[in-house]
Structures are given as C-alpha cells and as structure tokens.
Design a protein around this motif. Structure first.
Motif: not given
Length: 180
Positions: A153-180
């Motif tokens: 649940g982080i803020d996206l970086v202005s000017g890097a929205t596409v990278t930020s979106d991909g970052y959050v999606q990959s991050l969520q997958d890593a978090i799901d692996q760690a805590f599920s």
C-alpha cells in the motif's frame, strides 16, 4: 470560415496520425511480448523462503483461483498488508516479473522476523536514457516506501506511473509468498 474548418480538420487528422504512429518503444514492447524470453520473465519469480509465485497476469493464487486481496488495478489502494498477523517469517522472496508498457518490473524483498527489511527492484526498464533517468529516482523512493509501509500500500511515484504500477504488482506477489 472555410479556412477555420479546414484548419480544425487538419489539426484533428494530424493528432490522430501522431497518436497512431508506431514508435520504437511500442514496437520493442510488442516484440518482447512475443519472444520466449518474455514469456519466461512473466511466468513468475523465485523465492528462497516461500511458495512459488503465481502468474502475474491472472493476479490469482498459486492454484489459479482469483486472489481477492490482489491489487489488479495496479494502484496502491486495496493492497494487502503483508506483515499483518505474521511473525517469525524470514527469507528472501522475489515477486513475479510484471510486464509493463516499457518493460518488465520484478521486486525482491527481504523479510526478517515478520518485517520487511529491504525491497529492491531487481528488474526494471532501462532500455534507453529516459528509462534509466526516471527509474534512477523512482526505484529508490519505492524501495524506501515499502520498508516504511510494510505493505504494498505505497504511493506511486509521479512521472513513473507505469514502473510504479508494475512494482506494486510484483511487490504484492512477493508479499503473498512471504506471508501466506
């Protein structure tokens, strides 16, 4: 009056042609999406302390069912707090490679005693100078926010929205692996 109409029609036609013109960036994304290496890159990540990752395109669980906690919109709202209710989890977890418009993004997190101690974008767009310039300031901000927020649940970086979106999606997958 006729000149104004002709000018307006010409302007609209020019804008349509400009938007529809295939750029080298669009062509490289299309070519990368068709290549076997891109299929492997988007097929998932690896982890050294958890379960294997799910395919990033379906935002589901490892058994293929939709994950209601997955943030499929790509923004920061609705993301799952990975550390909530989990203690003692330790290891390195790599999220699935998420194919964005400008290239793949993949995030690795280090978890120690149920807390995210570091996050790092191990794969991100760097095909040209502009990509490198944007990500040189965006990636460190995203990495720091993850450690502060302890979630996707982080803020996206202005000017890097596409990278930020991909970052959050990959991050969520890593978090799901760690805590599920």
């Amino acid at each position: 009056m006729r000149r104004l109409v002709a000018l307006a029609v010409g302007t609209v036609a020019g804008l349509v042609a400009l938007v529809a013109y295939p750029t080298s960036r669009n062509a490289s994304v299309d070519a990368a999406a068709d290549s076997p290496a891109a299929a492997q890159a988007s097929g998932g990540g690896s982890s050294t302390g958890g379960a294997s990752s799910a395919d990033d395109s379906d935002a589901g669980t490892s058994d293929g069912t939709p994950d209601p906690s997955a943030d499929t919109a790509g923004g920061s709202s609705g993301a799952t707090d990975g550390a909530r209710g989990s203690t003692g989890v330790s290891g390195t977890f790599t999220g699935a490679a998420v194919q964005t418009r400008w290239g793949p993004v993949q995030v690795r997190i280090v978890v120690q005693d149920g807390r995210i101690t570091s996050a790092d974008a191990v794969v991100h767009p760097d095909a040209n100078g502009r990509d490198r310039q944007i990500n040189a300031y965006a990636i460190p901000q995203l990495d720091q926010e993850v450690v502060s927020a302890q979630s996707a649940g982080i803020d996206l970086v202005s000017g890097a929205t596409v990278t930020s979106d991909g970052y959050v999606q990959s991050l969520q997958d890593a978090i799901d692996q760690a805590f599920s």
